[in-house]
Scaffold this motif. Structure first.
Motif, PDB file in Angstrom:
ATOM      1  N   ALA A  34       0.861  -1.222  -0.129  1.00  0.00           N
ATOM      2  CA  ALA A  34       0.030  -0.075  -0.078  1.00  0.00           C
ATOM      3  C   ALA A  34       0.705   1.216  -0.090  1.00  0.00           C
ATOM      4  O   ALA A  34       0.486   2.283  -0.602  1.00  0.00           O
ATOM      5  CB  ALA A  34      -0.785  -0.062   1.175  1.00  0.00           C
ATOM      6  N   VAL A  35       1.812   1.216   0.681  1.00  0.00           N
ATOM      7  CA  VAL A  35       3.132   2.510   0.853  1.00  0.00           C
ATOM      8  C   VAL A  35       3.569   2.725  -0.625  1.00  0.00           C
ATOM      9  O   VAL A  35       3.516   3.710  -0.970  1.00  0.00           O
ATOM     10  CB  VAL A  35       3.832   2.462   1.980  1.00  0.00           C
ATOM     11  CG1 VAL A  35       4.998   3.235   1.893  1.00  0.00           C
ATOM     12  CG2 VAL A  35       3.315   2.200   3.307  1.00  0.00           C
ATOM     13  N   GLN A  36       4.099   1.459  -1.004  1.00  0.00           N
ATOM     14  CA  GLN A  36       4.776   1.552  -2.196  1.00  0.00           C
ATOM     15  C   GLN A  36       3.723   2.295  -3.372  1.00  0.00           C
ATOM     16  O   GLN A  36       4.300   2.948  -4.267  1.00  0.00           O
ATOM     17  CB  GLN A  36       5.360   0.382  -2.629  1.00  0.00           C
ATOM     18  CG  GLN A  36       6.373  -0.007  -1.767  1.00  0.00           C
ATOM     19  CD  GLN A  36       7.100  -1.501  -2.122  1.00  0.00           C
ATOM     20  OE1 GLN A  36       6.106  -2.365  -2.420  1.00  0.00           O
ATOM     21  NE2 GLN A  36       8.429  -1.490  -1.847  1.00  0.00           N
ATOM     22  N   GLN A  37       2.369   1.626  -3.357  1.00  0.00           N
ATOM     23  CA  GLN A  37       1.618   2.136  -4.338  1.00  0.00           C
ATOM     24  C   GLN A  37       1.061   3.717  -4.223  1.00  0.00           C
ATOM     25  O   GLN A  37       1.337   4.274  -5.305  1.00  0.00           O
ATOM     26  CB  GLN A  37       0.207   1.199  -4.489  1.00  0.00           C
ATOM     27  CG  GLN A  37      -0.786   1.693  -5.487  1.00  0.00           C
ATOM     28  CD  GLN A  37      -2.125   0.850  -5.069  1.00  0.00           C
ATOM     29  OE1 GLN A  37      -2.420   0.342  -4.285  1.00  0.00           O
ATOM     30  NE2 GLN A  37      -2.972   1.107  -6.175  1.00  0.00           N
ATOM     31  N   ALA A  38       1.217   4.256  -2.962  1.00  0.00           N
ATOM     32  CA  ALA A  38       1.078   5.526  -2.610  1.00  0.00           C
ATOM     33  C   ALA A  38       2.070   6.392  -3.181  1.00  0.00           C
ATOM     34  O   ALA A  38       1.900   7.333  -3.873  1.00  0.00           O
ATOM     35  CB  ALA A  38       0.533   5.680  -1.205  1.00  0.00           C
TER      36      ALA A  38
END
Length: 121
Positions: A34-38
């Motif tokens: 999720a962090v990498q996608q954001a």
């Protein structure tokens, strides 16, 4: 990600690149993804801007619940008034406190209603 006026868009891009390097150390696979996608979405949004607008730049990216399903949202915009400070936060919610004062108005309004039966202020 809040970027104040006068800051360099390349510095913001470098910050996100550093954060992407840090994100690989997140132990939870779901949180890491999720962090990498954001961060990837924020980097893509920065590429859409040629520079920082006169009032600064706001970029919000993350997963939100919509109609019972999780969806990814990305939003970038120039605030109505200049940002006073920059901010980068990775959290489980969108931090909009810095924007609230920018949307407040300094104007005062009043109403006077007059009818044949009297007046109301």
């Amino acid at each position: 990600l809040l970027i104040k006026p006068g800051d360099n868009i390349h510095q913001a891009a470098n910050l996100l690149a550093q954060e992407m390097g840090t994100a690989v150390n997140i132990k939870s696979r779901v949180n890491r993804a999720a962090v990498q996608q954001a961060i990837t979405s924020a980097q893509s949004q920065l590429k859409l801007w040629k520079g920082i607008p006169p009032n600064g730049l706001c970029v919000y990216c993350g997963n939100v619940m919509k109609d019972g399903a999780q969806t990814h949202q990305t939003l970038s915009f120039e605030p109505p008034r200049p940002l006073k400070s920059g901010l980068y936060l990775c959290d489980n919610r969108f931090h909009t406190e810095a924007l609230q004062e920018l949307f407040e108005t300094d104007n005062k309004f009043g109403f006077i209603v007059i009818s044949g039966h009297g007046a109301l202020f």
